[in-house]
Design a protein around this motif. Structure first.
Motif, PDB file in Angstrom:
ATOM      1  N   TYR A  69      -0.289  -6.631   0.893  1.00 19.46           N
ATOM      2  CA  TYR A  69       0.890  -7.441   1.232  1.00 19.46           C
ATOM      3  C   TYR A  69       1.982  -7.268   0.176  1.00 19.46           C
ATOM      4  CZ  TYR A  69       3.791 -11.540   2.177  1.00 19.46           C
ATOM      5  OH  TYR A  69       4.850 -12.373   2.432  1.00 19.46           O
ATOM      6  N   ASN A  70       1.579  -7.258  -1.088  1.00 17.26           N
ATOM      7  CA  ASN A  70       2.550  -7.074  -2.172  1.00 17.26           C
ATOM      8  C   ASN A  70       3.199  -5.695  -2.104  1.00 17.26           C
ATOM      9  OD1 ASN A  70       2.615  -6.278  -5.565  1.00 17.26           O
ATOM     10  ND2 ASN A  70       3.880  -7.900  -4.730  1.00 17.26           N
ATOM     11  N   ARG A  71       2.412  -4.659  -1.824  1.00 20.52           N
ATOM     12  CA  ARG A  71       2.992  -3.323  -1.677  1.00 20.52           C
ATOM     13  C   ARG A  71       4.004  -3.299  -0.537  1.00 20.52           C
ATOM     14  NH1 ARG A  71      -2.375  -1.396  -2.687  1.00 20.52           N
ATOM     15  NH2 ARG A  71      -2.665  -0.972  -0.466  1.00 20.52           N
ATOM     16  N   GLY A  72       3.689  -3.998   0.536  1.00 17.41           N
ATOM     17  CA  GLY A  72       4.627  -4.060   1.662  1.00 17.41           C
ATOM     18  C   GLY A  72       5.931  -4.745   1.277  1.00 17.41           C
ATOM     19  N   GLN A  73       5.826  -5.802   0.494  1.00 17.62           N
ATOM     20  CA  GLN A  73       7.035  -6.490   0.035  1.00 17.62           C
ATOM     21  C   GLN A  73       7.921  -5.564  -0.795  1.00 17.62           C
ATOM     22  OE1 GLN A  73       5.085  -9.906  -1.942  1.00 17.62           O
ATOM     23  NE2 GLN A  73       6.292 -11.243  -0.609  1.00 17.62           N
ATOM     24  N   ILE A  74       7.292  -4.768  -1.644  1.00 18.60           N
ATOM     25  CA  ILE A  74       8.055  -3.873  -2.522  1.00 18.60           C
ATOM     26  C   ILE A  74       8.717  -2.758  -1.715  1.00 18.60           C
ATOM     27  CG2 ILE A  74       7.837  -2.184  -4.385  1.00 18.60           C
ATOM     28  CD1 ILE A  74       5.731  -4.060  -5.624  1.00 18.60           C
ATOM     29  N   LEU A  75       7.991  -2.186  -0.744  1.00 16.42           N
ATOM     30  CA  LEU A  75       8.597  -1.159   0.100  1.00 16.42           C
ATOM     31  C   LEU A  75       9.772  -1.730   0.897  1.00 16.42           C
ATOM     32  CD1 LEU A  75       6.100   0.503  -0.729  1.00 16.42           C
ATOM     33  CD2 LEU A  75       5.999   1.330   1.630  1.00 16.42           C
ATOM     34  N   VAL A 196      17.283   3.752  -7.120  1.00 16.01           N
ATOM     35  CA  VAL A 196      16.967   2.626  -6.227  1.00 16.01           C
ATOM     36  C   VAL A 196      15.552   2.113  -6.489  1.00 16.01           C
ATOM     37  CG1 VAL A 196      16.595   1.969  -3.815  1.00 16.01           C
ATOM     38  CG2 VAL A 196      18.583   3.357  -4.438  1.00 16.01           C
ATOM     39  N   LEU A 197      14.609   3.023  -6.638  1.00 14.03           N
ATOM     40  CA  LEU A 197      13.219   2.623  -6.884  1.00 14.03           C
ATOM     41  C   LEU A 197      13.094   1.837  -8.187  1.00 14.03           C
ATOM     42  CD1 LEU A 197      11.375   5.915  -5.859  1.00 14.03           C
ATOM     43  CD2 LEU A 197      11.753   3.867  -4.475  1.00 14.03           C
ATOM     44  N   ALA A 198      13.904   2.208  -9.181  1.00 14.59           N
ATOM     45  CA  ALA A 198      13.837   1.536 -10.478  1.00 14.59           C
ATOM     46  C   ALA A 198      14.283   0.090 -10.409  1.00 14.59           C
ATOM     47  CB  ALA A 198      14.703   2.285 -11.491  1.00 14.59           C
ATOM     48  N   THR A 199      15.042  -0.279  -9.385  1.00 16.78           N
ATOM     49  CA  THR A 199      15.554  -1.649  -9.253  1.00 16.78           C
ATOM     50  C   THR A 199      14.941  -2.359  -8.050  1.00 16.78           C
ATOM     51  OG1 THR A 199      17.472  -0.806  -8.016  1.00 16.78           O
ATOM     52  CG2 THR A 199      17.727  -1.106 -10.382  1.00 16.78           C
ATOM     53  N   SER A 200      13.806  -1.856  -7.582  1.00 17.34           N
ATOM     54  CA  SER A 200      13.202  -2.402  -6.355  1.00 17.34           C
ATOM     55  C   SER A 200      11.834  -3.024  -6.577  1.00 17.34           C
ATOM     56  CB  SER A 200      13.095  -1.291  -5.302  1.00 17.34           C
ATOM     57  OG  SER A 200      14.347  -0.765  -4.998  1.00 17.34           O
ATOM     58  N   ASP A 201      11.519  -3.412  -7.793  1.00 22.17           N
ATOM     59  CA  ASP A 201      10.227  -4.001  -8.144  1.00 22.17           C
ATOM     60  C   ASP A 201       9.071  -3.011  -8.080  1.00 22.17           C
ATOM     61  OD1 ASP A 201      11.529  -6.466  -8.425  1.00 22.17           O
ATOM     62  OD2 ASP A 201      11.174  -7.007  -6.332  1.00 22.17           O
ATOM     63  N   LEU A 202       9.360  -1.742  -7.832  1.00 22.70           N
ATOM     64  CA  LEU A 202       8.305  -0.732  -7.833  1.00 22.70           C
ATOM     65  C   LEU A 202       7.922  -0.432  -9.276  1.00 22.70           C
ATOM     66  CD1 LEU A 202       6.837   1.169  -5.697  1.00 22.70           C
ATOM     67  CD2 LEU A 202       8.367   2.953  -6.574  1.00 22.70           C
ATOM     68  N   PRO A 203       6.659  -0.600  -9.655  1.00 24.15           N
ATOM     69  CA  PRO A 203       6.269  -0.349 -11.049  1.00 24.15           C
ATOM     70  C   PRO A 203       6.575   1.079 -11.471  1.00 24.15           C
ATOM     71  CG  PRO A 203       4.536  -1.529  -9.867  1.00 24.15           C
ATOM     72  CD  PRO A 203       5.531  -1.103  -8.839  1.00 24.15           C
ATOM     73  N   GLY A 204       6.982   1.248 -12.727  1.00 24.47           N
ATOM     74  CA  GLY A 204       7.258   2.576 -13.251  1.00 24.47           C
ATOM     75  C   GLY A 204       6.052   3.481 -13.150  1.00 24.47           C
ATOM     76  N   GLY A 205       6.266   4.706 -12.740  1.00 21.42           N
ATOM     77  CA  GLY A 205       5.181   5.669 -12.624  1.00 21.42           C
ATOM     78  C   GLY A 205       4.601   5.799 -11.237  1.00 21.42           C
ATOM     79  N   VAL A 206       4.872   4.837 -10.350  1.00 21.40           N
ATOM     80  CA  VAL A 206       4.337   4.920  -8.980  1.00 21.40           C
ATOM     81  C   VAL A 206       4.973   6.097  -8.256  1.00 21.40           C
ATOM     82  CG1 VAL A 206       4.153   3.758  -6.747  1.00 21.40           C
ATOM     83  CG2 VAL A 206       3.749   2.488  -8.868  1.00 21.40           C
TER      84      VAL A 206
END
Length: 294
Positions: A69-75, A196-206
């Motif tokens: 669910y959390n991964r879905g929120q981040i995407l 965009v990914l850097a400001t989208s709650d996606l953890p660094g390195g994903v």
């Protein structure tokens, strides 16, 4: 009013949540469909590729351990952020692919919708490809999907943004981490996606984004012992064969290049391509003298 110089955008790699220049200091010229200079893109080296693998491996545990669910929120958050920067991406896609503004806008809209589509699958894919298995014997037998690990993705060469999203989003939706080798001739939309990914709650390195010569970057990645899988979408037939041979050394999963219409609604194949199935057997217990079980 005095004239002023435009502030030109500096494109950088995206590795481990940061924006380094190439370790080599090299760049190469990116031009539009008519040969007009657009920008200098970083020319990633083998050292950059190794750094990206280290970052992706470090991020894999927390990302695969996050709830679906959390991964879905981040995407979904990625889609939100892209919506706010749509004008920039329309311009970059139009320049990269020689499209009219309206056609480029349609590509960008489809890419944003693609993030939403995969966001909805994060907590559903396990129900589709996993479940309880009927067995002859007093056992529970359950199969559940698990992410493969660190996945190298060669982005499509011609579809600089919609194709890119279509191969990256399914990899991370299921808990894998990704190292993306951008389109060699049209890397700018991919490098901007890193911002965009850097400001989208996606953890660094994903997701790690490398631009440069596809063969130069992909060859050491295909042979890297800490890479678990590779998507050859952006490789030609000759390079794909070479990379597949290199990938066999540690039995990487390989998704071979195939004709794809990225405008079509995707199936689940790119998600299941980088999932492993874990099957667990567990004995049932007896209840009472009747011998019934649960």
């Amino acid at each position: 009013m005095s004239d002023r110089l435009n502030v030109l955008k500096t494109y950088k790699l995206y590795v481990g949540g940061k924006f380094p220049r190439s370790e080599s200091g090299r760049v190469y010229e990116v031009t539009d469909s008519k040969g007009k200079w657009l920008a200098n893109a970083p020319l990633a080296s083998r050292k950059d590729a190794r750094d990206a693998v280290v970052a992706a491996r470090k991020a894999f545990g927390p990302w695969s351990g996050a709830t679906a669910y959390n991964r879905g929120q981040i995407l979904y958050r990625v889609a939100e952020m892209l919506e706010g920067r749509k004008e920039q991406f329309v311009r970059e896609v139009a320049e990269a692919e020689g499209l009219s503004k309206s056609k480029a806008a349609a590509q960008v809209d489809a890419a944003i919708d693609r993030w939403v589509w995969y966001a909805g699958w994060t907590d559903k894919i396990a129900q589709v490809v996993g479940g309880g298995n009927p067995v002859a014997g007093p056992f529970f037998n359950l199969s559940t999907p698990e992410p493969t690990g660190v996945v190298v993705v060669l982005a499509p060469q011609e579809s600089s943004f919609l194709g890119l999203v279509s191969v990256v989003a399914p990899v991370i939706a299921t808990g894998n981490t990704a190292i993306v080798v951008t389109s060699e001739k049209s890397p700018l939309p991919a490098l901007s996606l890193g911002e965009v990914l850097a400001t989208s709650d996606l953890p660094g390195g994903v997701v790690n984004v490398l631009s440069g010569r596809t063969a130069e970057i992909a060859t050491p990645l295909a042979a890297h012992q800490d890479v678990n899988a590779i998507d050859l979408a952006g490789a030609d037939d000759v390079l794909a064969k070479e990379l597949e041979i290199a990938a066999a050394d540690n039995l990487k999963r390989v998704l071979r290049p195939q004709p794809v219409d990225y405008a079509e609604t995707p199936g689940i194949e790119r998600m299941t391509a980088f999932l492993e199935t874990k099957t667990v057997w567990h004995p049932t217990g007896s209840l009472g003298a009747s011998g019934s079980s649960y």
